[in-house]
Design a protein around this motif. Structure first.
Motif, PDB file in Angstrom:
ATOM      1  N   LYS A 210       1.385  -0.985  -0.116  1.00  0.00           N
ATOM      2  CA  LYS A 210      -0.350  -0.084  -0.158  1.00  0.00           C
ATOM      3  C   LYS A 210       0.962   0.845  -0.356  1.00  0.00           C
ATOM      4  N   LYS A 211       1.843   0.937   0.657  1.00  0.00           N
ATOM      5  CA  LYS A 211       2.972   2.320   0.518  1.00  0.00           C
ATOM      6  C   LYS A 211       3.529   3.106  -0.113  1.00  0.00           C
ATOM      7  N   TYR A 212       4.024   2.123  -1.195  1.00  0.00           N
ATOM      8  CA  TYR A 212       4.290   1.991  -2.619  1.00  0.00           C
ATOM      9  C   TYR A 212       3.809   2.091  -3.455  1.00  0.00           C
ATOM     10  N   ASN A 213       1.999   1.796  -3.717  1.00  0.00           N
ATOM     11  CA  ASN A 213       1.330   2.151  -4.746  1.00  0.00           C
ATOM     12  C   ASN A 213       1.141   3.587  -4.980  1.00  0.00           C
ATOM     13  N   LEU A 214       1.522   4.200  -2.998  1.00  0.00           N
ATOM     14  CA  LEU A 214       0.783   5.641  -2.880  1.00  0.00           C
ATOM     15  C   LEU A 214       1.779   6.347  -3.153  1.00  0.00           C
ATOM     16  N   ARG A 215       3.133   5.815  -3.090  1.00  0.00           N
ATOM     17  CA  ARG A 215       4.454   6.627  -3.263  1.00  0.00           C
ATOM     18  C   ARG A 215       4.783   6.550  -4.687  1.00  0.00           C
ATOM     19  N   PHE A 216       4.068   5.785  -5.405  1.00  0.00           N
ATOM     20  CA  PHE A 216       4.559   5.778  -7.091  1.00  0.00           C
ATOM     21  C   PHE A 216       3.444   6.427  -7.951  1.00  0.00           C
ATOM     22  N   TYR A 217       2.037   6.639  -7.776  1.00  0.00           N
ATOM     23  CA  TYR A 217       1.388   7.143  -8.498  1.00  0.00           C
ATOM     24  C   TYR A 217       1.635   8.112  -7.979  1.00  0.00           C
ATOM     25  N   LEU A 218       1.524   9.171  -6.529  1.00  0.00           N
ATOM     26  CA  LEU A 218       1.497  10.273  -5.919  1.00  0.00           C
ATOM     27  C   LEU A 218       2.119  11.230  -6.428  1.00  0.00           C
ATOM     28  N   ARG A 219       3.510  10.662  -6.713  1.00  0.00           N
ATOM     29  CA  ARG A 219       4.352  11.717  -6.804  1.00  0.00           C
ATOM     30  C   ARG A 219       3.918  12.544  -7.740  1.00  0.00           C
ATOM     31  N   PRO A 220       4.389  14.339  -7.591  1.00  0.00           N
ATOM     32  CA  PRO A 220       4.151  15.123  -8.331  1.00  0.00           C
ATOM     33  C   PRO A 220       4.211  15.210  -9.454  1.00  0.00           C
ATOM     34  N   LYS A 221       5.118  15.151 -10.126  1.00  0.00           N
ATOM     35  CA  LYS A 221       5.614  15.336 -11.033  1.00  0.00           C
ATOM     36  C   LYS A 221       4.835  13.649 -12.390  1.00  0.00           C
ATOM     37  N   TYR A 222       4.913  12.756 -11.505  1.00  0.00           N
ATOM     38  CA  TYR A 222       3.657  11.727 -12.656  1.00  0.00           C
ATOM     39  C   TYR A 222       2.389  12.369 -12.614  1.00  0.00           C
ATOM     40  N   ILE A 223       1.659  13.019 -11.069  1.00  0.00           N
ATOM     41  CA  ILE A 223       0.304  13.318 -12.012  1.00  0.00           C
ATOM     42  C   ILE A 223       0.422  14.726 -12.784  1.00  0.00           C
ATOM     43  N   THR A 224       1.745  15.504 -12.706  1.00  0.00           N
ATOM     44  CA  THR A 224       1.645  16.215 -14.370  1.00  0.00           C
ATOM     45  C   THR A 224       1.257  15.837 -15.507  1.00  0.00           C
ATOM     46  N   LYS A 225       2.252  14.735 -15.686  1.00  0.00           N
ATOM     47  CA  LYS A 225       2.917  14.116 -16.682  1.00  0.00           C
ATOM     48  C   LYS A 225       0.762  13.656 -17.375  1.00  0.00           C
ATOM     49  N   LYS A 226       0.371  12.827 -16.337  1.00  0.00           N
ATOM     50  CA  LYS A 226      -0.934  12.671 -16.449  1.00  0.00           C
ATOM     51  C   LYS A 226      -1.633  13.236 -17.688  1.00  0.00           C
ATOM     52  N   VAL A 227      -1.983  13.977 -16.152  1.00  0.00           N
ATOM     53  CA  VAL A 227      -3.054  15.649 -16.743  1.00  0.00           C
ATOM     54  C   VAL A 227      -2.705  15.546 -17.821  1.00  0.00           C
ATOM     55  N   PHE A 228      -1.499  16.157 -18.479  1.00  0.00           N
ATOM     56  CA  PHE A 228      -1.504  16.982 -19.757  1.00  0.00           C
ATOM     57  C   PHE A 228      -1.446  15.880 -20.942  1.00  0.00           C
ATOM     58  N   GLU A 229      -1.167  14.907 -20.042  1.00  0.00           N
ATOM     59  CA  GLU A 229      -1.251  13.167 -21.414  1.00  0.00           C
ATOM     60  C   GLU A 229      -3.045  13.640 -22.432  1.00  0.00           C
ATOM     61  N   SER A 230      -4.024  13.641 -20.954  1.00  0.00           N
ATOM     62  CA  SER A 230      -4.948  13.369 -21.381  1.00  0.00           C
ATOM     63  C   SER A 230      -6.171  14.787 -20.910  1.00  0.00           C
ATOM     64  N   ILE A 231      -5.660  15.783 -21.291  1.00  0.00           N
ATOM     65  CA  ILE A 231      -6.400  17.052 -20.882  1.00  0.00           C
ATOM     66  C   ILE A 231      -7.293  17.399 -22.395  1.00  0.00           C
ATOM     67  N   LYS A 232      -6.944  16.526 -23.775  1.00  0.00           N
ATOM     68  CA  LYS A 232      -7.818  16.764 -24.271  1.00  0.00           C
ATOM     69  C   LYS A 232      -8.403  15.653 -24.699  1.00  0.00           C
ATOM     70  N   THR A 233      -8.361  14.703 -23.558  1.00  0.00           N
ATOM     71  CA  THR A 233      -9.800  14.293 -23.975  1.00  0.00           C
ATOM     72  C   THR A 233     -10.122  13.596 -21.972  1.00  0.00           C
ATOM     73  N   PRO A 234     -11.340  14.256 -22.430  1.00  0.00           N
ATOM     74  CA  PRO A 234     -11.671  14.037 -20.956  1.00  0.00           C
ATOM     75  C   PRO A 234     -12.454  12.671 -20.551  1.00  0.00           C
ATOM     76  N   ARG A 235     -12.656  12.000 -21.214  1.00  0.00           N
ATOM     77  CA  ARG A 235     -12.696  10.745 -20.263  1.00  0.00           C
ATOM     78  C   ARG A 235     -12.024  10.060 -20.373  1.00  0.00           C
ATOM     79  N   VAL A 236     -10.501  10.660 -20.785  1.00  0.00           N
ATOM     80  CA  VAL A 236      -9.509   9.653 -19.764  1.00  0.00           C
ATOM     81  C   VAL A 236      -8.900  10.534 -18.336  1.00  0.00           C
ATOM     82  N   LEU A 237      -9.592  10.982 -18.580  1.00  0.00           N
ATOM     83  CA  LEU A 237      -9.105  12.315 -17.314  1.00  0.00           C
ATOM     84  C   LEU A 237     -10.317  12.178 -16.463  1.00  0.00           C
ATOM     85  N   LEU A 238     -10.932  11.410 -16.496  1.00  0.00           N
ATOM     86  CA  LEU A 238     -12.311  11.159 -16.031  1.00  0.00           C
ATOM     87  C   LEU A 238     -11.534   9.892 -15.347  1.00  0.00           C
TER      88      LEU A 238
END
Length: 252
Positions: A210-238
């Motif tokens: 659980k600890k490393y699941n959160l540590r991996f997915y809650l990295r600011p760099k990771y979240i920012t990357k995924k938001v920018f990747e999906s910003i033009k596809t609301p369905r994916v972002l949702l």
């Protein structure tokens, strides 16, 4: 072995015809090739990709598939990308050569690193699968694999706890280490029968997971990357949002 040792292969044309029917008759555009290792036979996988590329389905369908790290090549990945592959699921399993050898994976840590580099070069997103909780592992061994995830830096990852199914060699190993907590009959992935490892309780293994699941997915760099990747596809972002909330509920 659970699925057996023999490769049972359908013809390229037979598989393509099913894809074609799904597209034309039912409007299905996204496919998951459920084979344990789609890339096991490079020649066959490459031929299927060529068949898609040279057909009217080219550019109209997408697919994802499973792969082993030692079955990937730059040429095959290039064909898969062109044919519509948008994700590959790879079983890296461990960041320890000792564990990879003991589970008879037939690969090394360096093979894992090389495969991740090839996938990034081909610009194909990949999901890395990792396994912890083998009976011989210490907490340091488990953390070594969990930290190795960050070295490979997959687009997505899954952490699994080693499940000693009855009749497997792992089950026999767990008996030797006295880490089987109950009968294997009736146990499955969601209700494992392992007590952990020789030195790490199952409660601690789950906590590390659980600890490393959160540590991996809650990295600011990771979240920012995924938001920018999906910003033009609301369905994916949702979808990312929903899975993110599910991740938090399960791991906090």
């Amino acid at each position: 072995m659970i699925s057996g040792k023999r490769l049972r292969r359908r013809s390229v044309e037979n598989v393509f015809e099913e894809i074609e029917e799904c597209y034309n008759k039912y409007g299905i555009r996204n496919f998951f090739f459920r084979a344990d290792t789609f890339t096991f036979d490079n020649k066959w996988a490459g031929a299927l990709c060529d068949r898609i590329i040279n057909s009217e389905l080219y550019g109209k369908i997408e697919f994802t598939a499973n792969a082993r790290v030692d079955t990937l090549s730059d040429e095959l990945l290039s064909k898969m990308k062109k044919a519509g592959c948008f994700m590959i699921v790879v079983g890296f399993e461990s960041g320890s050569d000792e564990t990879l050898k003991k589970i008879k994976k037939g690969t090394t840590v360096q093979d894992n690193i090389n495969a991740a580099k090839m996938l990034k070069k081909a610009e194909i997103p990949f999901c890395g699968c990792f396994m912890i909780g083998f009976p011989w592992e210490s907490e340091e061994d488990i953390i070594k694999t969990l930290k190795f995830m960050f070295t490979l830096d997959p687009d997505f990852m899954e952490i699994h706890i080693a499940m000693p199914y009855y009749g497997t060699q792992l089950y026999e190993e767990c008996l030797k280490y006295n880490t089987v907590s109950s009968s294997a009959f009736g146990s499955d992935y969601f209700s494992p029968n392992t007590a952990g490892t020789q030195s790490v309780s199952i409660e601690r293994v789950i906590k590390l997971k659980k600890k490393y699941n959160l540590r991996f997915y809650l990295r600011p760099k990771y979240i920012t990357k995924k938001v920018f990747e999906s910003i033009k596809t609301p369905r994916v972002l949702l979808s990312y949002w929903r899975h993110g909330m599910k991740l938090l509920r399960k791991n906090i």
